[in-house]
Design an enzyme around this catalytic site. Sequence first.
Site, PDB file in Angstrom:
ATOM      1  CB  CYS B  30     -18.061  -7.151  18.012  1.00 34.76           C
ATOM      2  SG  CYS B  30     -19.030  -8.643  17.312  1.00 34.76           S
ATOM      3  CB  CYS B  33     -16.359 -12.522  17.889  1.00 32.68           C
ATOM      4  SG  CYS B  33     -16.921 -12.025  16.655  1.00 32.68           S
ATOM      5  CG  ASP B 438       9.242  -5.831  -7.944  1.00 31.22           C
ATOM      6  OD1 ASP B 438       9.920  -6.126  -9.129  1.00 31.22           O
ATOM      7  OD2 ASP B 438       8.498  -6.634  -7.712  1.00 31.22           O
ATOM      8  CG  ASP B 619       6.219  -9.083  -5.167  1.00 38.33           C
ATOM      9  OD1 ASP B 619       7.097  -8.512  -5.660  1.00 38.33           O
ATOM     10  OD2 ASP B 619       5.388  -9.755  -5.313  1.00 38.33           O
ATOM     11  CG  ASP B 623      12.042  -7.019  -5.706  1.00 38.17           C
ATOM     12  OD1 ASP B 623      12.761  -6.668  -6.422  1.00 38.17           O
ATOM     13  OD2 ASP B 623      10.750  -7.644  -5.805  1.00 38.17           O
TER      14      ASP B 623
END
Lengths: 48, 732
Positions: B30, B33, B438, B619, B623
């Site tokens: 927000c 910050c 996977d 992942d 793959d």
Amino acid sequence: MDVLIYLVPIALALGLTGLAAFLWSLRSGQYDDMDGAAVRALMDDDII
Amino acid sequence: MSETLDLSMFVTRTPAGAAHMDLAVEGVGCASCIRKIESGLKQVRGVAQARLNFTDRRLAVDWNDSALSAGDIILELERIGYRAQPFRPQSAEADEARMGRWLLKCLAVAGFAAMNIMLMSVSVWSGHVSDMTQETRDLFHWLSALIALPAAAYAGQPFFRSAIRTILGGHVNMDVPISIGVTLALALSLYETATHAQHAYFDSAIMLLFFLLCGRYLDHAMRRKTRAFAGNLAALKAEVAHRFEDDNELATVPVSALQPGDRLLVRPGERVPADGVVVSGASEIDESLVTGETLQRPIYAGEAIYAGSRNFHGALVMRVTAVAAGSLLDEVQRLLDRAVTAKSNIVQLADRAASRYAPVVHVTAAMSVAGWLIAGASLHQAIVTGIAVLIITCPCALALAIPAVQVVASGAMFRCGLILNSGDAIERLAEADTVVFDKTGTLTLPEPQVDNAADIPPDMLERAARLALSSHHPLARAVAAVARQRLPYDGATEETGRGVRALVDCAEARLGSPAFCGSETAPGAAADGASTLMFAWGGQFWPLVIRQKLRPDAIEAARALKSLGLEIHILSGDRPSAVAPVAAELGIASWHGGLKPADKIALLEEMKRARRRVLMVGDGLNDAPALAAAHVSLSPITAADIAQAQADGVFLGERIAPVVSAVGIARRARALMMQNLWLAVIYNVVAVPVAIAGYATPLIAAAAMSGSSILVTLNALRARKRSSSEGASWMS
């Protein structure tokens, strides 16, 4: 229609001023943080 | 501890001589910050400047490094309450930022020119029905030319360059008819102005550029935002490696600083930070992120290990190497190269539309010239009509039809927790009719979990978990994750490879192998990849079954994908005996286990031959080729870097739900794209006869063009609809 002789240059000059102002604001990084600029406007810690 | 994190690679120097560092900050939610971080840092002595970019959650700090080190700034931020990690802005990101500013400049120039020319044009149009003299009209036309020609030469560059590039490459994209239309419109208008004619199309040409640049800038801004977000996630992973320096001392360095040839220490429980070869030491490693195999593999000096494997028992010294011939990485790289070449054959919807549209438009224009000549019109009149056809068909709406939807849809996916790498992935995602998952790390969570937590009394589980906090062992880490109080016990001692013990509530507690705990029952590793740790306290024994659990919403996600009409397969590198129970639980009939990267590709090819469009979700390092070969692919954020780089998108969080919502959003987006294309076609069907008949005055051209552009943009905004309710709470 003689009025055009100075009205048209004035209109173009105003437009160019706007363009120059935009390019300046772009160069000075005012569009780098659009979300931040929106919320910084509401911060009042610099008003004392 | 003498070993400190070396952050020098992130620190640059400002012209004023201060040190500068960019940090990705976590948890900025927000507006307050901004003030907390900036004023908090500025109170620190030595900090000259701190500015938080709220859009991409990055902090730029300038400080005097004689007073303060880079690590102090990160500690200070932690004290304020934010986790931050430095990062090096990648050159690709800097290029994109420059590109964005350039597009914005072009947009500004086109906008300025369009407004001022319209000022002249409206006067001319009203002059047609009032008392404007021919001289005044010519003056206004000349003024328009004076503004339009330089403005088009500048603001049209993004289109002209791309058009020339594709023509040289032997293709046609949407920028080709745009460039031809704009150039001809300007040339004709200039000629008409010089011959004191009634109509000039300067306004249409510039307005067209303005609308198209709006679309292009929005598209670019969306892509940049997601890219910056992905960059932050990578930086916040904060992967470090322990490197032996020249004097054999150990230094902790960020993984991005590693070079081939570096010698690294990999401690038990840590992930291997880079690909390389073991120099000394022996251990067991979990390669589930590499091969999908969930059983640990013993490893000795001289063997190749890959980034992302987790080291179990012993410390390893490894040497970082580049790709070695014959290694798994080498094979993956070869398969990848082949898959990437094959994939470039997929033609995007926009380019497909352009390649059909451009010839039709240009033939129509040529035919109307010929038609008017045959009908006995003068050459001048025929050419004017022909160019008017080109102007009115200039694919303003068509060029906005697809990017506008892409921008809105990728924004909607972003809110659901899915970051797309490219806008055209949306249409490929919408076409998918088969999903290939996977198993390890994709359907299951990447880290092992305690499976039988419900069978153990909560106070026992808490004791086991707090005891586990003192252990480095990867399995103990899974137990530690369930600790409610992250308070390790005093005096806990770990016996490497056996377990950890401590005095807990006046009795000795042990956590480790069954033998270490003194239990007779020794289940050991179960067949399905589960491991058992024993927890002993006060003479009682509690076995803790640890395995890679399914993602929390895997079952619902599988059901949802089926109800979307997708066929689901599992292709795993893990043993068939470990894949079967997962497939059974999810109700997936088609599954394969024990596959090598090449086998996965072969199966994908087979599906491709059966005319299936495959969405691959995976992942692992193994793959990566399959992700590149599939029609469209997604990866979880925990995936191996090489897999993430190949995927079209990355999803965040523990749930698979983003994949399901993404398919829904993509399908809706594709329907809207088609609608938009049809809207553009209908517009042309109405407008072209008007132009052919010779009635397309500049006023009509301007009205038709802006009208159709606004229509397709408004239609594109409908892709936002409902996505807010689908938005998961991953952002919180």
